[in-house]
Enzyme design. Structure first.
Site, PDB file in Angstrom:
ATOM      1  CE  LYS A 167      14.145  18.709 -45.400  1.00  0.00           C
ATOM      2  NZ  LYS A 167      12.737  18.420 -45.069  1.00  0.00           N
ATOM      3  CE1 TYR A 204      22.062  11.634 -58.092  1.00  0.00           C
ATOM      4  CE2 TYR A 204      22.966  10.508 -60.002  1.00  0.00           C
ATOM      5  CZ  TYR A 204      21.957  10.679 -59.084  1.00  0.00           C
ATOM      6  OH  TYR A 204      20.840   9.889 -59.164  1.00  0.00           O
ATOM      7  CG  ASP A 210      12.485   6.811 -60.947  1.00  0.00           C
ATOM      8  OD1 ASP A 210      12.804   7.303 -62.052  1.00  0.00           O
ATOM      9  OD2 ASP A 210      12.946   5.733 -60.518  1.00  0.00           O
ATOM     10  CG  ASP A 230      17.663   9.616 -59.475  1.00  0.00           C
ATOM     11  OD1 ASP A 230      17.354   9.181 -60.602  1.00  0.00           O
ATOM     12  OD2 ASP A 230      18.022   8.885 -58.526  1.00  0.00           O
ATOM     13  CG  ASP A 278       9.643  17.507 -46.553  1.00  0.00           C
ATOM     14  OD1 ASP A 278       9.694  18.568 -47.211  1.00  0.00           O
ATOM     15  OD2 ASP A 278       9.623  17.484 -45.306  1.00  0.00           O
TER      16      ASP A 278
HETATM   17  C1  IPM Z   1      18.432   8.257 -64.086  1.00  0.00           C
HETATM   18  C2  IPM Z   1      19.131   7.071 -63.510  1.00  0.00           C
HETATM   19  C3  IPM Z   1      20.604   7.413 -63.364  1.00  0.00           C
HETATM   20  C4  IPM Z   1      20.700   8.537 -62.376  1.00  0.00           C
HETATM   21  C5  IPM Z   1      21.500   6.235 -62.978  1.00  0.00           C
HETATM   22  C6  IPM Z   1      21.376   5.090 -63.952  1.00  0.00           C
HETATM   23  C7  IPM Z   1      22.945   6.659 -62.842  1.00  0.00           C
HETATM   24  O1  IPM Z   1      18.551   6.688 -62.308  1.00  0.00           O
HETATM   25  O2  IPM Z   1      18.818   8.686 -65.188  1.00  0.00           O
HETATM   26  O3  IPM Z   1      17.511   8.749 -63.447  1.00  0.00           O
HETATM   27  O4  IPM Z   1      20.683   8.313 -61.154  1.00  0.00           O
HETATM   28  O5  IPM Z   1      20.792   9.678 -62.805  1.00  0.00           O
HETATM   29 MG    MG Z   2      16.755   7.743 -61.898  1.00  0.00          MG
END
Ligand code: IPM
Ligand code: MG
Length: 361
Positions: free
Chosen positions: A190, A140, A250, A246, A222
């Site tokens: 990885k 990032y 999710d 990230d 993975d």
């Molecule tokens: C998160 C989001 C952020 C990230 C975005 C909105 C920049 O996806 O907090 O997970 O990628 O960190």
């Molecule tokens: Mg995110």
């Protein structure tokens, strides 16, 4: 006790869910005899519209002075073409406050187990994962990064880079978090392909020598993505870098089936060391449902609970807020996103969900 918190409602459903947090916070003040000064500031698209800057200086200054920051969400299609997108305001805030430790609990609420994307059999053993994601380094923020022409063709590039110090401090945060849980850390990298992964694994193992009571294992990213689907109950703390965290956070959220319920904390050290933390729901700004009073405020309210526990040192108040949310769920009240097929009774609006929770505190 007098505390100062900065509210950053942001974009989309952010302002609606933060408004519900404020109701719950006022109820907490009444019950636990504390005074919290709140100040609102701009971030993201709302800040771009008002000032041209997704993270205005005044916002950064206010956050630096606060005990903690409660953030709604940033982003929306109307700003996608801006040279500095709303998301860059959030990234800059994380970097400026050095919030390298992002804690994302993914818990299956028993009341909502049927919403899991997985078979009930897979989640019935209980899922309680804490993703500890490095938040201020890696792909990032690595330099060089950019887009240019090479040999008449457009190329774009980012750099994945971690120093041993960066790895060590996030590893410590994960080991420290594991101590107050089941005491197991799975570090995800990885290292079969990337240099960064090899240094990551080496430094995590070195750091682990100071935490012999915590069990450490390693997975390639993975395989970890697959294991989260096959057997999520095997995980306690997942320790990983910025990009992998990230994605995996999710994925873990989808396993719980209730993205609208998941809080997060971003801290500048192990929780016990305090520092200004940002607390925010894991979900995004959901522009498609913004302003309709249909958003789920529980993730934001549970983020407030994390703030009460981790930065404000008020575990009883945090428990009261979490219990209040559970009580609303137990009564069968559901916002639209967590109402199962065949749900009977009225769907809870965002405002009503906030009122009910505040009343139960
Ligand atoms: C998160 C989001 C952020 C990230 C975005 C909105 C920049 O996806 O907090 O997970 O990628 O960190
Ligand atoms: Mg995110």
């Amino acid at each position: 006790m007098n505390k100062r918190i900065v509210l950053l409602p942001g974009d989309g459903i952010g302002p609606e869910v933060i408004a519900q947090c404020l109701k719950v916070l006022r109820a907490v003040e009444g019950k636990f005899g504390l005074t919290v000064d709140t100040e609102e500031a701009l971030i993201g698209g709302a800040a771009i519209d008002a000032t041209g800057d997704p993270l205005p200086e005044t916002t950064l200054a206010a956050c630096r002075k606060a005990d903690a920051v409660l953030l709604g969400a940033v982003g929306g299609p109307q700003w996608d073409a801006c040279p500095r997108r709303p998301e860059s305001g959030l990234l800059a805030l994380r970097k400026q406050l050095d919030l390298f430790a992002n804690l994302r609990p993914a818990v299956v609420f028993p009341e909502l187990a049927e919403l899991s994307a997985l078979h009930p059999r897979t989640v019935e053993k209980g899922v309680d994962i804490l993703v500890v994601r490095e938040l201020t380094g890696g792909l990032y923020f690595g330099r060089p990064a950019g887009e240019e022409k090479r040999g008449g063709r457009r190329v774009a590039f980012n750099t994945m880079i971690y120093s041993e110090d960066e790895i060590r401090r996030i590893a410590r945060a994960a080991f420290s978090a594991a101590r107050s849980r089941s005491g197991r850390v799975c570090s995800v990298d990885k290292s079969n392909v990337l240099h960064v992964g090899r240094l990551w694994r080496t430094v995590v193992e070195e750091t682990h020598r100071d935490w012999p009571d915590v069990e450490l294992s390693h997975l390639y990213v993975d395989n970890c993505a697959m294991q989260i689907i096959i057997n999520p109950a095997q995980f306690d703390v997942i320790l990983t870098g910025n990009l992998f965290g990230d994605i995996l956070s999710d994925e873990a959220a989808a396993v719980t089936g209730s993205l609208g319920m998941l809080p997060s904390a971003s801290l500048s050290g192990p929780a016990e060391d305090g520092g200004t933390g940002i607390y925010e729901p894991v979900h995004g700004s959901a522009p498609d449902i913004a302003g309709r009073d249909t958003a789920n405020p529980f993730a934001a309210i549970l983020s407030l609970a994390m703030m009460l526990r981790m930065t404000l040192g008020l575990p009883e108040a945090a428990d009261a807020v979490e219990k209040a949310v559970r009580a609303v769920l137990r009564e069968g009240r559901r916002t639209a996103d967590i109402a199962a097929v065949g749900h009977k009774g009225a769907i809870l609006g965002c405002n009503e969900a906030g009122d009910l929770t505040a009343a139960k505190v």
